[in-house]
Motif scaffolding. Structure first.
Motif, PDB file in Angstrom:
ATOM      1  N   LEU A  47       0.334   2.906   6.320  1.00  0.00           N
ATOM      2  CA  LEU A  47       0.404   1.792   5.361  1.00  0.00           C
ATOM      3  C   LEU A  47       0.867   0.566   6.150  1.00  0.00           C
ATOM      4  O   LEU A  47       2.029   0.488   6.568  1.00  0.00           O
ATOM      5  CB  LEU A  47       1.390   2.117   4.229  1.00  0.00           C
ATOM      6  N   VAL A  48      -0.038  -0.368   6.380  1.00  0.00           N
ATOM      7  CA  VAL A  48       0.265  -1.559   7.185  1.00  0.00           C
ATOM      8  C   VAL A  48       1.011  -2.585   6.324  1.00  0.00           C
ATOM      9  O   VAL A  48       0.630  -2.852   5.184  1.00  0.00           O
ATOM     10  CB  VAL A  48      -1.019  -2.181   7.760  1.00  0.00           C
ATOM     11  N   VAL A  49       2.105  -3.137   6.922  1.00  0.00           N
ATOM     12  CA  VAL A  49       2.892  -4.198   6.278  1.00  0.00           C
ATOM     13  C   VAL A  49       2.794  -5.440   7.167  1.00  0.00           C
ATOM     14  O   VAL A  49       3.027  -5.358   8.368  1.00  0.00           O
ATOM     15  CB  VAL A  49       4.371  -3.763   6.158  1.00  0.00           C
ATOM     16  N   PRO A  50       2.404  -6.591   6.616  1.00  0.00           N
ATOM     17  CA  PRO A  50       2.121  -7.765   7.464  1.00  0.00           C
ATOM     18  C   PRO A  50       3.343  -8.583   7.890  1.00  0.00           C
ATOM     19  O   PRO A  50       3.204  -9.711   8.356  1.00  0.00           O
ATOM     20  CB  PRO A  50       1.210  -8.600   6.574  1.00  0.00           C
ATOM     21  N   PHE A  51       4.530  -8.007   7.736  1.00  0.00           N
ATOM     22  CA  PHE A  51       5.748  -8.725   8.136  1.00  0.00           C
ATOM     23  C   PHE A  51       6.729  -7.749   8.788  1.00  0.00           C
ATOM     24  O   PHE A  51       6.553  -6.528   8.686  1.00  0.00           O
ATOM     25  CB  PHE A  51       6.407  -9.384   6.906  1.00  0.00           C
ATOM     26  N   GLY A  84      -9.763   5.785   5.131  1.00  0.00           N
ATOM     27  CA  GLY A  84      -8.660   6.084   4.208  1.00  0.00           C
ATOM     28  C   GLY A  84      -7.338   6.306   4.909  1.00  0.00           C
ATOM     29  O   GLY A  84      -6.295   6.456   4.275  1.00  0.00           O
ATOM     30  N   TYR A  85      -7.359   6.315   6.264  1.00  0.00           N
ATOM     31  CA  TYR A  85      -6.108   6.571   7.003  1.00  0.00           C
ATOM     32  C   TYR A  85      -5.416   5.265   7.409  1.00  0.00           C
ATOM     33  O   TYR A  85      -4.361   5.284   8.042  1.00  0.00           O
ATOM     34  CB  TYR A  85      -6.368   7.491   8.202  1.00  0.00           C
ATOM     35  N   THR A  86      -6.050   4.134   7.055  1.00  0.00           N
ATOM     36  CA  THR A  86      -5.381   2.835   7.188  1.00  0.00           C
ATOM     37  C   THR A  86      -5.467   2.155   5.831  1.00  0.00           C
ATOM     38  O   THR A  86      -6.576   1.882   5.336  1.00  0.00           O
ATOM     39  CB  THR A  86      -6.064   1.942   8.235  1.00  0.00           C
ATOM     40  N   ILE A  87      -4.292   1.936   5.206  1.00  0.00           N
ATOM     41  CA  ILE A  87      -4.268   1.166   3.951  1.00  0.00           C
ATOM     42  C   ILE A  87      -3.271   0.028   4.144  1.00  0.00           C
ATOM     43  O   ILE A  87      -2.558  -0.029   5.159  1.00  0.00           O
ATOM     44  CB  ILE A  87      -3.912   2.050   2.735  1.00  0.00           C
ATOM     45  N   TYR A  88      -3.207  -0.886   3.173  1.00  0.00           N
ATOM     46  CA  TYR A  88      -2.533  -2.166   3.430  1.00  0.00           C
ATOM     47  C   TYR A  88      -1.836  -2.647   2.172  1.00  0.00           C
ATOM     48  O   TYR A  88      -2.409  -2.569   1.081  1.00  0.00           O
ATOM     49  CB  TYR A  88      -3.625  -3.171   3.839  1.00  0.00           C
ATOM     50  N   ILE A  89      -0.618  -3.133   2.319  1.00  0.00           N
ATOM     51  CA  ILE A  89       0.033  -3.808   1.200  1.00  0.00           C
ATOM     52  C   ILE A  89       0.311  -5.238   1.634  1.00  0.00           C
ATOM     53  O   ILE A  89       0.823  -5.485   2.724  1.00  0.00           O
ATOM     54  CB  ILE A  89       1.348  -3.122   0.752  1.00  0.00           C
ATOM     55  N   HIS A  90      -0.088  -6.188   0.801  1.00  0.00           N
ATOM     56  CA  HIS A  90       0.161  -7.595   1.108  1.00  0.00           C
ATOM     57  C   HIS A  90       0.440  -8.323  -0.203  1.00  0.00           C
ATOM     58  O   HIS A  90       0.055  -7.867  -1.271  1.00  0.00           O
ATOM     59  CB  HIS A  90      -1.034  -8.224   1.819  1.00  0.00           C
ATOM     60  N   HIS A  91       1.111  -9.469  -0.072  1.00  0.00           N
ATOM     61  CA  HIS A  91       1.410 -10.214  -1.288  1.00  0.00           C
ATOM     62  C   HIS A  91       0.392 -11.348  -1.461  1.00  0.00           C
ATOM     63  O   HIS A  91      -0.722 -11.283  -0.913  1.00  0.00           O
ATOM     64  CB  HIS A  91       2.865 -10.720  -1.258  1.00  0.00           C
TER      65      HIS A  91
END
Ligand code: ASP
Length: 328
Positions: A37-41, A90-97
């Motif tokens: 789960l990639v977080v951009p910060f 499906g093995y890279t997902i992302y949460i961003h605001h």
């Protein structure tokens, strides 16, 4: 009779069917290894905090560990570009605001298109922001802060997480409304920015409530206002910026979960189901409630809702950002 054409068509059909079957087989096996789960910060900030909160129950539902990976820089756009180019398995997902929507108005050219290079899994939660100052900053309320900034101008330092970050967006609107430019100090996320604010190395910061409420309650930072028109139940004595003169000041940070374009639909459905389960977890709700974070209703926890909201937000924030000029 030229038999080449039918043979080619047959060959293509067999290949196509094979790929489809493999894809379906992979989707049925999914997940059979940990998910990123990639977080951009940077770690320790509000986006990272929400990511780590939902990663645990999502992992439980999916039967595989969801590993949070912080990919910081350029207000979140480095991570967005990386995810857009990641394998759609499906093995890279992302949460961003909402930076997924505002970045387009802040950069001349982005190495990805938020409306074309992703699959949309669902909205997560909406987070209010607070305007904070270091604990020994002279002003003790918003009116005094306004006067202090008008007098000291560029001598005042304002932390943010880079162009595209919501702390930067809040700072942009704040300076534009005051008509005064301060000095911006960019960080890889507002986790490290908050550390410097508490340490007195930077003067002010506008950031989400996610991990800042305890710092306010323990007197480690000063608070001058909340960015939502209504006051927060967690900070009943803190007036909104709207009621202190910045009429209509309304910034609430929404979040979405994404995957690279081309991630198979059955895989997206599994991730979406795990997200919904995490957001229905009473412990998650209690933790987010304590920071006045609103988990979005079930009707918004789906890809179509996220994509429509993102499109609307790109159209909403573009003109506001382009108009928000800060006088030199
Ligand atoms: N609050 C940061 C921002 O300004 C994001 C983060 O560090 O989580 O966007």
């Amino acid at each position: 009779m030229n038999i080449k054409k039918p043979l080619n068509a047959l060959f293509a059909a067999v290949i196509g069917a094979g790929l489809l079957l493999t894809g379906t087989a992979n989707a049925q096996k999914y997940p059979d290894k940990p998910i990123t789960l990639v977080v951009p910060f940077a770690a320790g900030g509000p986006t990272d905090t929400i990511a780590r909160l939902i990663a645990v129950p999502m992992g439980k539902s999916l039967g595989q560990t969801v590993v949070v990976e912080n990919v910081a820089g350029a207000g979140g756009t480095i991570a967005s570009a990386k995810v857009a180019k990641s394998k759609p398995d499906g093995y890279t997902i992302y949460i961003h605001h909402m930076g997924m929507a505002t970045a387009q108005a802040l950069y001349d050219k982005l190495p990805y298109d938020p409306m074309k290079d992703f699959e949309y899994i669902g909205q997560v939660a909406d987070v209010p922001m607070v305007l904070l100052g270091r604990k020994n900053l002279p002003p003790n309320n918003f009116k005094e802060l306004e006067a202090y900034i008008r007098t000291n101008k560029e001598k005042v330092t304002m932390a943010n997480a880079g162009p595209g970050a919501v702390s930067q967006l809040c700072g942009l609107i704040f300076q534009s409304r005051l008509g005064v430019r301060v000095t911006t100090v960019p960080y890889k996320g507002t986790g490290p920015a908050l550390t410097d604010l508490v340490g007195g190395q930077v003067d002010i910061l506008c950031d989400q409530t996610t991990q800042t409420i305890p710092f306010i309650k323990e007197g480690k930072v000063k608070v001058y206002g909340v960015t939502t028109p209504k006051r927060l139940s967690a900070l009943p004595n803190v007036p909104s910026l709207d009621e202190q003169g910045l009429k209509g000041f309304d910034v609430k940070v929404w979040h979405g979960v994404y995957a690279p374009l081309g991630t198979p639909k059955p895989v997206l459905e599994k991730i979406n189901a795990a997200l919904k389960k995490a957001l229905s977890d009473p412990e998650i709700k209690a933790r987010l409630d304590s920071s006045n974070i609103d988990i979005v209703p079930l009707a918004k926890q789906n890809g179509d809702s996220l994509k429509a909201h993102l499109d609307a937000e790109i159209n909403r924030w573009g003109p506001i950002i382009r108009k928000a000029n800060i006088p030199d």
